[in-house]
Motif scaffolding. Sequence first.
Motif, PDB file in Angstrom:
ATOM      1  N   MET A  49      33.195 -17.030  58.887  1.00 13.60           N
ATOM      2  CA  MET A  49      34.337 -17.917  58.703  1.00 13.60           C
ATOM      3  C   MET A  49      34.012 -18.853  57.546  1.00 13.60           C
ATOM      4  O   MET A  49      32.964 -18.749  56.913  1.00 13.60           O
ATOM      5  CB  MET A  49      34.632 -18.699  59.987  1.00 13.60           C
ATOM      6  N   GLY A  50      34.924 -19.742  57.239  1.00 11.49           N
ATOM      7  CA  GLY A  50      34.695 -20.695  56.163  1.00 11.49           C
ATOM      8  C   GLY A  50      35.335 -20.281  54.852  1.00 11.49           C
ATOM      9  O   GLY A  50      36.163 -19.369  54.780  1.00 11.49           O
ATOM     10  N   SER A  51      34.924 -20.952  53.791  1.00 11.32           N
ATOM     11  CA  SER A  51      35.588 -20.820  52.493  1.00 11.32           C
ATOM     12  C   SER A  51      35.422 -19.448  51.857  1.00 11.32           C
ATOM     13  O   SER A  51      36.326 -18.967  51.171  1.00 11.32           O
ATOM     14  CB  SER A  51      35.055 -21.892  51.529  1.00 11.32           C
ATOM     15  N   ILE A  52      34.267 -18.799  52.055  1.00 13.49           N
ATOM     16  CA  ILE A  52      34.039 -17.515  51.390  1.00 13.49           C
ATOM     17  C   ILE A  52      35.009 -16.445  51.887  1.00 13.49           C
ATOM     18  O   ILE A  52      35.716 -15.828  51.079  1.00 13.49           O
ATOM     19  CB  ILE A  52      32.569 -17.079  51.522  1.00 13.49           C
ATOM     20  N   PRO A  53      35.110 -16.183  53.199  1.00 15.72           N
ATOM     21  CA  PRO A  53      36.084 -15.172  53.632  1.00 15.72           C
ATOM     22  C   PRO A  53      37.539 -15.605  53.471  1.00 15.72           C
ATOM     23  O   PRO A  53      38.428 -14.749  53.459  1.00 15.72           O
ATOM     24  CB  PRO A  53      35.724 -14.948  55.105  1.00 15.72           C
ATOM     25  N   ARG A  54      37.792 -16.921  53.324  1.00  9.61           N
ATOM     26  CA  ARG A  54      39.173 -17.374  53.102  1.00  9.61           C
ATOM     27  C   ARG A  54      39.520 -17.418  51.615  1.00  9.61           C
ATOM     28  O   ARG A  54      40.619 -17.806  51.243  1.00  9.61           O
ATOM     29  CB  ARG A  54      39.387 -18.763  53.726  1.00  9.61           C
ATOM     30  N   ARG A 150      40.135 -18.504  63.603  1.00 11.07           N
ATOM     31  CA  ARG A 150      40.918 -17.335  63.203  1.00 11.07           C
ATOM     32  C   ARG A 150      42.379 -17.713  62.980  1.00 11.07           C
ATOM     33  O   ARG A 150      43.040 -17.158  62.100  1.00 11.07           O
ATOM     34  CB  ARG A 150      40.772 -16.233  64.245  1.00 11.07           C
ATOM     35  N   ASN A 151      42.891 -18.651  63.769  1.00 11.83           N
ATOM     36  CA  ASN A 151      44.250 -19.143  63.537  1.00 11.83           C
ATOM     37  C   ASN A 151      44.359 -19.775  62.160  1.00 11.83           C
ATOM     38  O   ASN A 151      45.323 -19.553  61.421  1.00 11.83           O
ATOM     39  CB  ASN A 151      44.635 -20.181  64.597  1.00 11.83           C
ATOM     40  N   HIS A 152      43.362 -20.592  61.823  1.00  9.66           N
ATOM     41  CA  HIS A 152      43.387 -21.280  60.531  1.00  9.66           C
ATOM     42  C   HIS A 152      43.307 -20.285  59.382  1.00  9.66           C
ATOM     43  O   HIS A 152      44.063 -20.390  58.404  1.00  9.66           O
ATOM     44  CB  HIS A 152      42.229 -22.271  60.452  1.00  9.66           C
ATOM     45  N   ALA A 153      42.406 -19.312  59.487  1.00  2.58           N
ATOM     46  CA  ALA A 153      42.280 -18.301  58.432  1.00  2.58           C
ATOM     47  C   ALA A 153      43.590 -17.546  58.247  1.00  2.58           C
ATOM     48  O   ALA A 153      43.995 -17.240  57.118  1.00  2.58           O
ATOM     49  CB  ALA A 153      41.146 -17.339  58.765  1.00  2.58           C
ATOM     50  N   SER A 154      44.259 -17.249  59.361  1.00  2.00           N
ATOM     51  CA  SER A 154      45.539 -16.547  59.291  1.00  2.00           C
ATOM     52  C   SER A 154      46.599 -17.394  58.593  1.00  2.00           C
ATOM     53  O   SER A 154      47.395 -16.886  57.790  1.00  2.00           O
ATOM     54  CB  SER A 154      45.998 -16.178  60.703  1.00  2.00           C
ATOM     55  N   LYS A 155      46.607 -18.694  58.873  1.00  5.85           N
ATOM     56  CA  LYS A 155      47.575 -19.592  58.238  1.00  5.85           C
ATOM     57  C   LYS A 155      47.349 -19.666  56.727  1.00  5.85           C
ATOM     58  O   LYS A 155      48.305 -19.649  55.946  1.00  5.85           O
ATOM     59  CB  LYS A 155      47.475 -20.991  58.843  1.00  5.85           C
ATOM     60  N   VAL A 156      46.083 -19.758  56.316  1.00  4.84           N
ATOM     61  CA  VAL A 156      45.768 -19.810  54.885  1.00  4.84           C
ATOM     62  C   VAL A 156      46.201 -18.516  54.203  1.00  4.84           C
ATOM     63  O   VAL A 156      46.801 -18.529  53.122  1.00  4.84           O
ATOM     64  CB  VAL A 156      44.263 -20.067  54.667  1.00  4.84           C
ATOM     65  N   SER A 157      45.902 -17.389  54.839  1.00  5.66           N
ATOM     66  CA  SER A 157      46.276 -16.095  54.274  1.00  5.66           C
ATOM     67  C   SER A 157      47.792 -15.954  54.157  1.00  5.66           C
ATOM     68  O   SER A 157      48.311 -15.481  53.134  1.00  5.66           O
ATOM     69  CB  SER A 157      45.703 -14.973  55.147  1.00  5.66           C
ATOM     70  N   GLN A 158      48.514 -16.376  55.197  1.00  4.85           N
ATOM     71  CA  GLN A 158      49.968 -16.256  55.179  1.00  4.85           C
ATOM     72  C   GLN A 158      50.595 -17.175  54.139  1.00  4.85           C
ATOM     73  O   GLN A 158      51.532 -16.793  53.434  1.00  4.85           O
ATOM     74  CB  GLN A 158      50.539 -16.580  56.562  1.00  4.85           C
ATOM     75  N   LYS A 166      48.407 -19.615  43.457  1.00  6.57           N
ATOM     76  CA  LYS A 166      48.167 -21.022  43.123  1.00  6.57           C
ATOM     77  C   LYS A 166      47.867 -21.868  44.358  1.00  6.57           C
ATOM     78  O   LYS A 166      47.225 -22.923  44.249  1.00  6.57           O
ATOM     79  CB  LYS A 166      49.349 -21.594  42.345  1.00  6.57           C
ATOM     80  N   PHE A 167      48.305 -21.424  45.525  1.00  5.39           N
ATOM     81  CA  PHE A 167      47.988 -22.167  46.746  1.00  5.39           C
ATOM     82  C   PHE A 167      46.473 -22.266  46.935  1.00  5.39           C
ATOM     83  O   PHE A 167      45.924 -23.360  47.096  1.00  5.39           O
ATOM     84  CB  PHE A 167      48.634 -21.500  47.961  1.00  5.39           C
ATOM     85  N   ARG A 168      45.787 -21.128  46.885  1.00  6.82           N
ATOM     86  CA  ARG A 168      44.332 -21.148  47.041  1.00  6.82           C
ATOM     87  C   ARG A 168      43.658 -21.811  45.835  1.00  6.82           C
ATOM     88  O   ARG A 168      42.630 -22.484  45.979  1.00  6.82           O
ATOM     89  CB  ARG A 168      43.804 -19.729  47.222  1.00  6.82           C
ATOM     90  N   GLN A 169      44.210 -21.619  44.657  1.00  3.32           N
ATOM     91  CA  GLN A 169      43.605 -22.208  43.465  1.00  3.32           C
ATOM     92  C   GLN A 169      43.625 -23.734  43.528  1.00  3.32           C
ATOM     93  O   GLN A 169      42.636 -24.391  43.186  1.00  3.32           O
ATOM     94  CB  GLN A 169      44.325 -21.701  42.217  1.00  3.32           C
ATOM     95  N   VAL A 170      44.737 -24.301  43.976  1.00  5.72           N
ATOM     96  CA  VAL A 170      44.822 -25.757  44.093  1.00  5.72           C
ATOM     97  C   VAL A 170      43.817 -26.265  45.128  1.00  5.72           C
ATOM     98  O   VAL A 170      43.187 -27.312  44.937  1.00  5.72           O
ATOM     99  CB  VAL A 170      46.257 -26.200  44.443  1.00  5.72           C
ATOM    100  N   ILE A 171      43.642 -25.536  46.214  1.00  4.95           N
ATOM    101  CA  ILE A 171      42.626 -25.920  47.201  1.00  4.95           C
ATOM    102  C   ILE A 171      41.257 -26.013  46.531  1.00  4.95           C
ATOM    103  O   ILE A 171      40.486 -26.954  46.767  1.00  4.95           O
ATOM    104  CB  ILE A 171      42.598 -24.917  48.371  1.00  4.95           C
TER     105      ILE A 171
END
Length: 285
Positions: A49-54, A150-158, A166-171
């Motif tokens: 989990m964490g930033s690498i797989p997200r 896993r809920n959080h990872a799913s939300k980021v992916s969605q 750009k969503f992930r890039q801004v993060i």
Amino acid sequence: MAWTVDSAFSEFHQNINLPGDHRTTANTRKDWVLRQLGTSFTVLDAFTMGSIPRFTALKGYADLDIMAVLHYEKHIKGRLPSTVLSNVKRALGPGAGNVRRNGQAVTIKFQSWPNIDVVPAVRYVNDAGQVTHYEIPDMNREVWLETKPRNHASKVSQKSADHGPKFRQVIKFIKDWNRRQSVRLQSYHIEVIALQTSTDWKEYDWSVLQWFSQAKSSIYSCWNDGNDVSQYLTPDRAYKIQQAVNGAHSAALNAWYATAGPAKDQAAAIRGWKSVFGQNFPTYG
């Protein structure tokens, strides 16, 4: 160097982004953890989990988080978080370093990238046998924290699927800003604020400004999945990061207005954004 704000942010992303897909390396590290813990613990599940797989990690600053779900009756029940972490550290062997500053994981340093943070956990299931949530240790306060990784990872992916890259890039822009602060937000906190930010994520500058706007009211209290993710901040630390966010928001507003206002001054805007993000952000020209 860049001539426009948009190209400056694109170059900024190239400077800080951790490229590539590192799932094979992550699985190798996870298997190593399972072998080490398996001699002393009944491990029911383990996952990265964490930033690498997200895909929100920074180049040169990303460690890999591995959650190890332990048998509750055998290893968790009646034990303080500090005791569980100490037992996990002992099982991981001489390579295990200190408990991470947030009191939630044991850090393992390897000769090659990445290092890993091992997070022991207990899982809770409903009557149908489905996992509802996990609890992880907070040694600093000797409490167990509810989490739904896993809920959080799913939300980021969605969110990324709905709004584009750009969503992930801004993060990642915000995480690079965050690492230079005297008091830092947890990566999870940064991502939750991004999920709660109301914008279309089409423009770099406006999206960054909106993140800081949302963050101004998300330092002392930030609820997600029924939990306040800001609880790790003491009042003193929350005050310091609040001041940093307020200052960054003011500078970001000025930088945004340099091109959004009548002047349309790309040079002034790039200088303004560089004052927010520092040396990794390109200069004008």
